[in-house]
Write a protein that holds these residues in place. Structure first.
Motif, PDB file in Angstrom:
ATOM      1  N   MET A   1       0.832  -1.200   0.000  1.00 11.93           N
ATOM      2  CA  MET A   1       0.000   0.000   0.000  1.00 11.93           C
ATOM      3  C   MET A   1       0.868   1.252   0.000  1.00 11.93           C
ATOM      4  SD  MET A   1      -3.077  -0.793   2.679  1.00 11.93           S
ATOM      5  CE  MET A   1      -4.196  -2.169   2.419  1.00 11.93           C
ATOM      6  N   ARG A  33      -3.952   2.613   6.977  1.00 12.14           N
ATOM      7  CA  ARG A  33      -4.953   2.473   5.922  1.00 12.14           C
ATOM      8  C   ARG A  33      -5.823   1.242   6.140  1.00 12.14           C
ATOM      9  NH1 ARG A  33      -4.458   5.530   1.493  1.00 12.14           N
ATOM     10  NH2 ARG A  33      -2.188   5.691   1.690  1.00 12.14           N
ATOM     11  N   GLY A  34      -5.339   0.312   6.946  1.00 11.36           N
ATOM     12  CA  GLY A  34      -6.072  -0.934   7.146  1.00 11.36           C
ATOM     13  C   GLY A  34      -6.863  -0.964   8.440  1.00 11.36           C
ATOM     14  N   THR A  78      -9.748  -2.896   4.103  1.00 14.69           N
ATOM     15  CA  THR A  78      -9.937  -1.448   3.958  1.00 14.69           C
ATOM     16  C   THR A  78     -11.372  -1.086   3.599  1.00 14.69           C
ATOM     17  OG1 THR A  78      -9.310  -1.510   1.611  1.00 14.69           O
ATOM     18  CG2 THR A  78      -7.538  -1.122   3.220  1.00 14.69           C
ATOM     19  N   THR A  79     -12.311  -1.986   3.808  1.00 14.64           N
ATOM     20  CA  THR A  79     -13.698  -1.721   3.405  1.00 14.64           C
ATOM     21  C   THR A  79     -14.665  -1.965   4.555  1.00 14.64           C
ATOM     22  OG1 THR A  79     -13.881  -3.967   2.519  1.00 14.64           O
ATOM     23  CG2 THR A  79     -13.312  -2.202   0.965  1.00 14.64           C
ATOM     24  N   LEU A 119     -12.570   6.645  10.767  1.00  8.52           N
ATOM     25  CA  LEU A 119     -12.245   6.035   9.485  1.00  8.52           C
ATOM     26  C   LEU A 119     -12.711   6.998   8.404  1.00  8.52           C
ATOM     27  CD1 LEU A 119     -12.747   2.346   8.411  1.00  8.52           C
ATOM     28  CD2 LEU A 119     -13.438   4.211   6.908  1.00  8.52           C
ATOM     29  N   GLY A 121     -12.532   8.277   4.248  1.00  2.00           N
ATOM     30  CA  GLY A 121     -12.289   7.762   2.908  1.00  2.00           C
ATOM     31  C   GLY A 121     -13.371   8.199   1.955  1.00  2.00           C
ATOM     32  N   GLN A 133     -14.834   2.929   1.551  1.00  2.00           N
ATOM     33  CA  GLN A 133     -13.448   2.562   1.271  1.00  2.00           C
ATOM     34  C   GLN A 133     -12.545   3.433   2.125  1.00  2.00           C
ATOM     35  OE1 GLN A 133     -11.988   0.155  -0.952  1.00  2.00           O
ATOM     36  NE2 GLN A 133     -10.178   0.765   0.232  1.00  2.00           N
ATOM     37  N   ALA A 134     -11.759   2.821   2.987  1.00  2.00           N
ATOM     38  CA  ALA A 134     -10.930   3.567   3.933  1.00  2.00           C
ATOM     39  C   ALA A 134      -9.712   4.178   3.260  1.00  2.00           C
ATOM     40  CB  ALA A 134     -10.489   2.661   5.073  1.00  2.00           C
ATOM     41  N   ARG A 135      -9.417   5.404   3.639  1.00  3.23           N
ATOM     42  CA  ARG A 135      -8.166   6.069   3.273  1.00  3.23           C
ATOM     43  C   ARG A 135      -7.247   6.173   4.478  1.00  3.23           C
ATOM     44  NH1 ARG A 135      -6.826  11.163   4.040  1.00  3.23           N
ATOM     45  NH2 ARG A 135      -8.987  11.773   4.397  1.00  3.23           N
ATOM     46  N   GLU A 136      -7.849   6.392   5.661  1.00  2.00           N
ATOM     47  CA  GLU A 136      -7.076   6.448   6.892  1.00  2.00           C
ATOM     48  C   GLU A 136      -7.944   5.968   8.043  1.00  2.00           C
ATOM     49  OE1 GLU A 136      -5.808  10.494   7.153  1.00  2.00           O
ATOM     50  OE2 GLU A 136      -7.773  11.236   7.775  1.00  2.00           O
TER      51      GLU A 136
END
Length: 294
Positions: A1, A33-34, A78-79, A119, A121, A133-136
């Motif tokens: 990533m 990110r995860g 990440t979702t 979270l 995103g 969808q996660a960005r951070e």
């Protein structure tokens, strides 16, 4: 990533002005990110989720989503899926569409344990609700979080009451906001949307007029994500929940940070107000105030 860019120029500018760049760099290493297994387990226990985003007209709102525990759950590293999505009468009901990722900030907060997880995103609508969808992803400390017990409302939501739309706060709404010990704030910045918590003893929010209110910016984790976003985009949305009745008061407008010799405060100008009676089925106990409250 790809590596996480913890802060944009707005947050960096505030951190530098306040003199906390070194502390912010240290805290920023916790942003990932995860979604770790412990975070996924925390999400599945929550009956509510606060989100922040812009509506189709560009106004920023903070909204409260609720459901039985498990309505928010991690579906991958990440979702996240949010069953039910945004209620039809919420100002953000038209913000998300299938196939169109839209910036979103989310905050999972548990008053029972004084734990919270953010979270941020993008989100888009699905037949079942929302797909995020996660960005951070990161956790915050329990500072200024009031402890409450949940005593009703984890099941399906009953029909909500009236919705009132105005361009100013009524006397009753002014009194309610001025007595709050908790509210949520949504902002937008170069990296996307963010949803955050603000807490203090009743009276920490001062309602100056039907269209203006202010609150102190207490010492926190040195990240300055909210104030950093406001450095670049003045749009903001506030959410005041009535913990006893489930009614929500949502404000959208603009905000600016005022720096003085004694500290910082945020001044918010109201553009639109939405009050929804019994918008949430959750019923919470009176608070046990945070020992960190000034």
């Amino acid at each position: 990533m790809d590596p996480i860019r913890a802060y944009h120029d707005g947050s960096l500018a505030v951190q530098t002005r306040v003199g906390v760049r070194e502390a912010a760099e240290h805290v920023g290493r916790s942003i990932g990110r995860g979604i770790r297994p412990v975070a996924a387990a925390f999400l599945e226990l929550q009956p509510m989720l606060v989100i922040g985003a812009a509506d189709p007209d560009g106004r920023v709102w903070s909204s409260l989503l609720t459901g039985p525990p498990g309505f928010v759950r991690a579906t991958g590293p990440t979702t996240v899926s949010v069953a039910g999505g945004v209620p039809a009468r919420d100002p953000l009901a038209g913000a998300f569409a299938e196939g169109r990722p839209t910036a979103v900030g989310t905050l999972a907060l548990d008053p029972r344990t004084r734990r919270r997880m953010r979270l941020n995103g993008t989100a888009e609508a699905t037949p079942r609700g929302l797909a995020v969808q996660a960005r951070e992803v990161f956790s915050n400390c329990p500072k200024y979080l009031q402890r409450r017990e949940l005593y009703a409302g984890e099941g399906p939501a009953p029909p909500e009451g009236a919705r009132r739309d105005t361009d100013h706060l009524t006397p009753a709404q002014r009194e309610f906001a001025g007595a709050a010990d908790t509210f949520f704030v949504a902002t937008l910045g170069p990296d996307g949307a963010d949803a955050s918590h603000r807490g203090g003893n009743p009276g920490f929010v001062r309602v100056l007029s039907p269209t203006e209110l202010t609150w102190p910016d207490y010492q926190g984790n040195a990240m300055f994500l909210t104030l950093g976003n406001l450095e670049t985009d003045a749009r903001a949305g506030l959410l005041f929940p009535d913990w006893a009745t489930g009614t929500t008061l949502q404000l959208t407008g603009t905000a600016r940070t005022e720096f003085t010799a004694t500290g910082r405060a945020v001044r918010f100008t109201v553009e639109r107000v939405v009050e929804r009676e019994h918008a949430s089925p959750l019923r919470w106990s009176p608070p046990e105030y945070s020992p960190a409250n000034p």
